[in-house]
Design a protein around this motif. Structure first.
Motif, PDB file in Angstrom:
ATOM      1  N   ILE A  86       0.842  -1.205   0.000  1.00 22.84           N
ATOM      2  CA  ILE A  86       0.000   0.000   0.000  1.00 22.84           C
ATOM      3  C   ILE A  86       0.881   1.260   0.000  1.00 22.84           C
ATOM      4  CG2 ILE A  86      -1.736   1.285   1.326  1.00 22.84           C
ATOM      5  CD1 ILE A  86      -2.694  -1.559   2.288  1.00 22.84           C
ATOM      6  N   ILE A  87       1.939   1.220   0.826  1.00 28.90           N
ATOM      7  CA  ILE A  87       2.871   2.360   0.852  1.00 28.90           C
ATOM      8  C   ILE A  87       3.444   2.574  -0.563  1.00 28.90           C
ATOM      9  CG2 ILE A  87       5.061   3.227   1.789  1.00 28.90           C
ATOM     10  CD1 ILE A  87       3.201   2.986   4.096  1.00 28.90           C
ATOM     11  N   ALA A  88       3.905   1.481  -1.155  1.00 30.98           N
ATOM     12  CA  ALA A  88       4.522   1.591  -2.489  1.00 30.98           C
ATOM     13  C   ALA A  88       3.503   2.117  -3.499  1.00 30.98           C
ATOM     14  CB  ALA A  88       5.063   0.236  -2.926  1.00 30.98           C
ATOM     15  N   PHE A  89       2.276   1.664  -3.380  1.00 32.02           N
ATOM     16  CA  PHE A  89       1.200   2.112  -4.274  1.00 32.02           C
ATOM     17  C   PHE A  89       1.007   3.631  -4.148  1.00 32.02           C
ATOM     18  CE2 PHE A  89      -3.271   3.132  -4.961  1.00 32.02           C
ATOM     19  CZ  PHE A  89      -3.537   2.534  -6.188  1.00 32.02           C
ATOM     20  N   ILE A  90       0.888   4.087  -2.882  1.00 31.46           N
ATOM     21  CA  ILE A  90       0.632   5.518  -2.649  1.00 31.46           C
ATOM     22  C   ILE A  90       1.802   6.359  -3.173  1.00 31.46           C
ATOM     23  CG2 ILE A  90       0.318   7.278  -0.864  1.00 31.46           C
ATOM     24  CD1 ILE A  90      -1.105   5.043   0.805  1.00 31.46           C
ATOM     25  N   ILE A  91       3.023   5.943  -2.832  1.00 37.72           N
ATOM     26  CA  ILE A  91       4.184   6.714  -3.285  1.00 37.72           C
ATOM     27  C   ILE A  91       4.277   6.659  -4.810  1.00 37.72           C
ATOM     28  CG2 ILE A  91       6.702   6.982  -3.127  1.00 37.72           C
ATOM     29  CD1 ILE A  91       5.180   7.629  -0.514  1.00 37.72           C
ATOM     30  N   GLY A  92       4.018   5.497  -5.368  1.00 35.29           N
ATOM     31  CA  GLY A  92       4.047   5.334  -6.823  1.00 35.29           C
ATOM     32  C   GLY A  92       3.047   6.285  -7.480  1.00 35.29           C
ATOM     33  N   TRP A  93       1.890   6.397  -6.885  1.00 38.69           N
ATOM     34  CA  TRP A  93       0.838   7.299  -7.381  1.00 38.69           C
ATOM     35  C   TRP A  93       1.300   8.747  -7.273  1.00 38.69           C
ATOM     36  CZ3 TRP A  93      -4.581   5.862  -8.324  1.00 38.69           C
ATOM     37  CH2 TRP A  93      -5.404   6.965  -8.637  1.00 38.69           C
ATOM     38  N   LEU A  94       1.751   9.123  -6.062  1.00 33.65           N
ATOM     39  CA  LEU A  94       2.103  10.527  -5.803  1.00 33.65           C
ATOM     40  C   LEU A  94       3.307  10.982  -6.626  1.00 33.65           C
ATOM     41  CD1 LEU A  94       1.597  10.753  -1.927  1.00 33.65           C
ATOM     42  CD2 LEU A  94       0.064  11.562  -3.750  1.00 33.65           C
ATOM     43  N   MET A  95       4.299  10.117  -6.753  1.00 35.51           N
ATOM     44  CA  MET A  95       5.528  10.525  -7.413  1.00 35.51           C
ATOM     45  C   MET A  95       5.365  10.557  -8.935  1.00 35.51           C
ATOM     46  SD  MET A  95       7.462  11.286  -4.936  1.00 35.51           S
ATOM     47  CE  MET A  95       8.976  11.637  -5.801  1.00 35.51           C
ATOM     48  N   PHE A 135       8.251   0.834 -11.012  1.00 34.35           N
ATOM     49  CA  PHE A 135       8.479  -0.547 -10.558  1.00 34.35           C
ATOM     50  C   PHE A 135       9.883  -0.680  -9.964  1.00 34.35           C
ATOM     51  CE2 PHE A 135      10.151  -4.802 -11.075  1.00 34.35           C
ATOM     52  CZ  PHE A 135       9.151  -5.575 -10.501  1.00 34.35           C
ATOM     53  N   LEU A 136      10.844  -0.164 -10.709  1.00 34.65           N
ATOM     54  CA  LEU A 136      12.238  -0.276 -10.271  1.00 34.65           C
ATOM     55  C   LEU A 136      12.462   0.402  -8.919  1.00 34.65           C
ATOM     56  CD1 LEU A 136      14.727   0.133 -13.227  1.00 34.65           C
ATOM     57  CD2 LEU A 136      14.642  -1.662 -11.465  1.00 34.65           C
ATOM     58  N   GLY A 162       7.840  -3.421  -5.945  1.00 30.08           N
ATOM     59  CA  GLY A 162       7.822  -2.939  -7.329  1.00 30.08           C
ATOM     60  C   GLY A 162       6.425  -2.974  -7.907  1.00 30.08           C
ATOM     61  N   LEU A 163       5.705  -4.080  -7.673  1.00 31.08           N
ATOM     62  CA  LEU A 163       4.343  -4.198  -8.195  1.00 31.08           C
ATOM     63  C   LEU A 163       3.448  -3.113  -7.623  1.00 31.08           C
ATOM     64  CD1 LEU A 163       3.740  -8.076  -8.209  1.00 31.08           C
ATOM     65  CD2 LEU A 163       4.001  -6.546 -10.184  1.00 31.08           C
ATOM     66  N   GLY A 164       3.594  -2.860  -6.332  1.00 36.27           N
ATOM     67  CA  GLY A 164       2.785  -1.840  -5.680  1.00 36.27           C
ATOM     68  C   GLY A 164       3.050  -0.477  -6.300  1.00 36.27           C
ATOM     69  N   GLY A 200       0.577   1.884  -8.624  1.00 37.10           N
ATOM     70  CA  GLY A 200       0.298   3.266  -8.240  1.00 37.10           C
ATOM     71  C   GLY A 200       0.531   4.216  -9.400  1.00 37.10           C
ATOM     72  N   SER A 201       1.618   4.021 -10.081  1.00 38.28           N
ATOM     73  CA  SER A 201       1.938   4.920 -11.201  1.00 38.28           C
ATOM     74  C   SER A 201       0.919   4.767 -12.327  1.00 38.28           C
ATOM     75  CB  SER A 201       3.374   4.651 -11.664  1.00 38.28           C
ATOM     76  OG  SER A 201       3.409   4.251 -13.002  1.00 38.28           O
ATOM     77  N   LEU A 202       0.494   3.540 -12.611  1.00 41.00           N
ATOM     78  CA  LEU A 202      -0.534   3.319 -13.644  1.00 41.00           C
ATOM     79  C   LEU A 202      -1.847   3.945 -13.216  1.00 41.00           C
ATOM     80  CD1 LEU A 202       0.063  -0.364 -14.830  1.00 41.00           C
ATOM     81  CD2 LEU A 202       0.623   1.764 -16.021  1.00 41.00           C
TER      82      LEU A 202
END
Lengths: 803, 127
Positions: B28-37, B45-46, B101-103, B107-109
């Motif tokens: 979830i953290i990775a998802f949120i950061i992926g989204w925000l960044m 992913f990387l 990475g998946l998270g 998020g980015s997608l």
């Protein structure tokens, strides 16, 4: 395009996470399991171990201090017994929680909840055998002694206080591997633990096997091959003992046997080779003039270790020894005044009865001409994966129907002393505080099952009681299957406790036991069961010969690898060898075993050669038994080794040496030579496979398996000496589970060692740190403190526990 | 720079979350950061992979050092990784990295889907 891609990715991520969190059988949930924050890495205990210096445990009435020594043995200093036992529960759980719970799940027939359907059969066997029913009956009995029951509750409280302090990241490793969580501990689980001890130790019976064997051989041949007493035996209570009591009269009993012992399926046999040694030597027989007590209980070995070592100290109690995780108090040990040790008693206290059902519906059974309804208890099994199975267990006057046959006429009821309510914990709690012989004999007088030989020593006295609840039996009662037809076929009562075999300060200056017969044949009560003579005879010979015994001598005797079995069998085998028929290679093998001194030393080749040779000889001699045993539904008893050797010595032409598969008429000479040639082949196969010359330590290959059979946690490559017929009774799977030597003086001088270690965590350096010491026969001096010596150089961790 | 900040944020925040939440909170953290960044798919992913690979890898390494490899050797026999603790640390790090990475990639997608303008801009730039 975008939402589609996003949704696919989202589903994929959630899916992968879900799988990694829940696992696919049999893999553990890898994400959860590998996470260094919550998974197995959290069990990688620091080798520089520390525990919180201050701790609070709910339920204590006063402050407690725990000092851990350099072997991680806790020394508990409390103000009263209840606090000491509560802390024992907490500390034991801290080191052994998974083991305690797993063992009780196994006894209670609940392993299929954790492992799945493949262990359901075993679960059902346990419940049909009445393990839970027996534990519940025992628990009710315990409640009748509130001053002791409060201690059993305190032990549970301590365990639960530890469980409640855990977050999932702290769970012992095995919970994470099998993906489950600890549940609340209850006093019933302590009762289950003791049922399991009885199941391991108090099930020496061969009723079905003896019945089938006698019907097959005929009575005369059976009596010839299966005599109940070995003329060479050296019983626990020496033959010189006079029985100065009038034995209790036996009422008329009906010993009707069923037509045959064939069953639709075999039931598991008790494994052979469980036994133990204990002895106590009087002051006048020792060099220092101080009595010495020794004990090494032999059990199937496993890790986490069977025993947990500790000291408990209160103003009224100061005791050191080993405990069974799951049971309060100390089972084998010493205090400031006395020392005691246990070995198992082989008396048969478990009899099988064939049921006389009215019809195949099992709804009524015949009892004294009337029909009675069995009590039915529905057992529910919640199998891992969601399936639920129910099974009805029938309870009768003759116990539970532990063997449910395809043919109800062959159903067997199991009458077992362990089912009878008894107080199995008070005797030990009293013994822990005993100050002299009178306290000791009073404490153990209530112990009923599993019956034990309680060796005792104080500075003044040595003694031994064969203590347990023994059914009154007519000659041969309980040796065979019996028909369950009424009161007359039931047990008529029990041997009065004061008539149990015992001895105090015997003239020979020592008491000893090693699972042999309790008494010479003149003891006025009949008993049968499973007994072994070789170790006991050897120990008594060594003790008799030495009148300046030292602690070192006693350690040497516990580690003595001399086998009387080999000493008596090998010369007879060698006598029969026809050297002219042997090849050069075979002669070489013979030469190695000819010069053997009967010592099962790990570095020698001869013990392995003899072992294989003797086993082949035995199997070729009793070839008629082995071929009969292969018939469906047939379970046979086999002649004892001493009888086999006696036959070889006195009647080498006997018909039993004839091989059934050949038309020629063989004698012992042919059998011995054939067995030797088979042995040479087996040795060369072994040597080729292992790529090394035969060596006893390698051949013996003592392996200490993990309780859940996880191979990576098993202790193997243990280079061990010994044999089941030598005092150092090692086998590939069992052996001395604790060796203790205590010299009793003003200060107790005590030594001990066991295989494994104090911690049950495979990620701890204390998991197996005693093993190499144990295998080489070394001992640790035991740290027995009279008060909490925080500054003692052997203390590595100090904990203050508040209420 | 954005990549580095994203990686550090994912590592630091999931380090905190795993002190008291289940291990999968890191997704979830990775998802949120992926989204925000708002990094591109693969870069995101990387970043997530690297963050958790390092976090789990280093922590497992530290625990293993304190334990002198006793448990890791046993576990690497069990799994089976031929009893090699270093291999076990790498597998641990890689599994953690994968979900991290998946998270972050998800998020980015998600961000690209929710704000098509930004993604169009990016497309244009690329074109």
């Amino acid at each position: 395009m975008r939402p589609f891609k996003f949704i696919i990715m989202l589903l994929f991520t959630v899916g992968v996470t879900y799988l990694l969190n829940n696992g696919i059988s049999p893999l553990p949930p890898l994400g959860k399991f590998l996470s260094p924050f919550t998974g197995f890495w959290q069990n990688a205990e620091k080798t520089d171990l520390s525990y919180p210096a201050d701790l609070q445990i709910e339920g204590l009435s006063d402050a407690v201090q725990v000092l851990y020594d350099d072997r991680l043995v806790p020394h508990i200093f409390a103000q009263n017994t209840r606090d000491a036992i509560l802390t024992q529960g907490y500390i034991t759980a801290q080191h052994r929680l998974w083991q305690m719970e797993f063992q009780t799940h196994a006894v209670a027939g609940r392993l299929s909840e954790l492992v799945g359907e493949r262990v359901l059969k075993r679960d059902m066997e346990n419940r049909r055998q009445g393990m839970v029913w027996g534990a519940e009956r025992n628990l009710e009995e315990w409640k009748k002694t509130p001053e002791h029951y409060t201690l059993i509750e305190a032990y549970a409280e301590g365990i639960n206080a530890y469980i409640n302090s855990l977050s999932p990241a702290d769970y012992p490793l095995e919970y994470k591997l099998m993906n489950y969580a600890p549940e609340e501990w209850t006093p019933l689980k302590s009762a289950l633990m003791l049922m399991e001890m009885s199941n391991t130790l108090a099930t020496a019976e061969n009723d079905v096997e003896n019945t089938t064997t006698k019907q097959w051989l005929g009575e005369e041949a059976f009596n010839f091959l299966f005599p109940e007493q070995n003329p060479k035996q050296s019983p626990i209570i020496p033959a010189t003992k006079k029985w100065d009591f009038i034995p209790k009269a036996l009422p008329q009993t009906n010993l009707a046997e069923p037509i045959d012992g064939k069953l639709s399926h075999n039931f598991p046999k008790t494994p052979e080779g469980i036994g133990s040694n204990n002895w106590a030597v009087a002051a006048e027989k020792t060099l220092n003039g101080k009595p010495i007590l020794c004990n090494d209980p032999h059990l199937p070995l496993s890790v986490p270790s069977i025993w947990y070592e500790l000291q408990m100290n209160t103003p009224k109690l100061n005791v050191y020894g080993v405990s069974l995780p799951g049971s309060p108090g100390i089972i084998i040990g010493f205090n400031e005044n006395i020392a005691w040790g246990l070995t198992n008693v082989g008396q048969d206290v478990a009899d099988w009865y064939t049921m006389d059902w009215r019809d195949d519906s099992r709804s009524e059974y015949k009892y004294d001409g009337k029909y009675l309804k069995p009590l039915k208890r529905v057992e529910t099994y919640k199998i891992k994966g969601g399936k639920t199975v129910q099974d009805t267990v029938y309870y009768t006057h003759f116990g539970p129907i532990a063997h449910l046959d395809a043919n109800p006429k062959k159903d067997l009821a199991y009458r077992w002393v362990a089912h009878d309510p008894s107080d199995a914990i008070s005797p030990f709690l009293k013994l822990n505080q005993a100050e002299n012989y009178d306290d000791y004999s009073a404490a153990i007088s209530e112990h009923s099952c599993p019956a034990q030989n309680f060796a005792f020593a104080s500075q003044e006295d040595i003694a031994l009681w064969v203590q347990g609840k023994f059914p009154l039996k007519r000659k041969e009662q309980g040796r065979f299957l019996q028909k369950a037809d009424g009161r007359a076929s039931q047990w008529a009562g029990f041997i009065p406790q004061e008539h149990n075999p015992h001895i105090k300060n015997p003239e020979r200056g020592f008491v000893s036991s090693a699972n042999q017969h309790s008494t010479a044949p003149d003891y006025p009560y009949y008993y049968t069961g499973g007994f072994g003579d070789y170790r006991g005879r050897r120990i008594n010979q060594v003790l008799e010969a030495n009148n300046q015994i030292t602690v070192k001598d006693m350690m040497a005797l516990q580690n003595d690898n001399y086998s009387l079995h080999a000493a008596e069998a090998l010369p007879l085998l060698l006598q029969q060898v026809d050297k002219s028929a042997l090849s050069k290679e075979e002669l070489k093998v013979l030469k190695k075993v000819e010069s053997w001194d009967y010592v099962y030393d790990k570095d020698k080749a001869a013990p392995g050669i003899f072992k294989i040779w003797y086993d082949n000889f035995y199997q070729q001699t009793w070839d008629e038994f082995y071929s009969k045993d292969r018939e469906a539904g047939v379970q046979l008893n086999y002649p004892e080794n001493w009888k086999t050797i006696e036959l070889l010595e006195t009647a080498p032409e006997h018909i039993y040496f004839d091989q059934v598969a050949t038309s020629a008429k063989e004698t012992a000479a042919e059998v011995v030579n054939k067995a030797f040639q088979m042995t040479c082949k087996e040795i060369s196969t072994w040597e080729n496979k292992e790529d090394k010359a035969i060596r006893w330590g390698d051949y013996l290959n003592t392996t200490i398996r993990h309780l859940a059979r996880i191979p990576a946690f098993t202790l193997d490559n243990i280079d061990n000496s010994g044999d089941r017929y030598a005092p150092n009774a090692n086998s590939s799977w069992g052996g001395p589970s604790w060796r203790m030597v205590v010299e009793l003086g003003e200060e107790m001088n005590a030594y001990g060692v066991y295989p494994g270690g104090q911690s049950g965590n495979p990620g701890s350096k204390y998991f197996d740190n005693f093993t190499s010491h144990w295998a080489t026969g070394e001992y640790y001096p035991l740290l027995f403190m009279k008060e909490a010596e925080e500054t003692n150089e052997r203390i590595i961790i100090t904990q203050k526990i508040s209420k | 720079m954005k990549f580095l900040i994203s990686t550090i944020l994912i590592a630091a925040l999931s380090f905190l979350s795993q002190q008291f939440l289940p291990w999968w909170s890191l997704v979830i953290i990775a998802f949120i950061i992926g989204w925000l960044m708002g990094l591109k798919g693969w870069a995101s992913f990387l970043s997530g992979f690297l963050a958790i690979f390092l976090l789990w890898g280093i922590y497992a390494f530290v625990l293993n050092q304190g334990n002198e490899g006793i448990l890791a050797t046993r576990m690497a026999n069990l799994l089976p990784l031929s009893g090699n603790p270093i291999l076990l640390i790498l597998v641990t790090a890689a599994i953690g990295g994968l979900v991290g990475g998946l998270g972050a990639a998800t998020g980015s997608l998600g961000r690209q889907w929710a704000s098509p303008t930004s993604s169009k801009k990016r497309k244009r730039r690329r074109g």
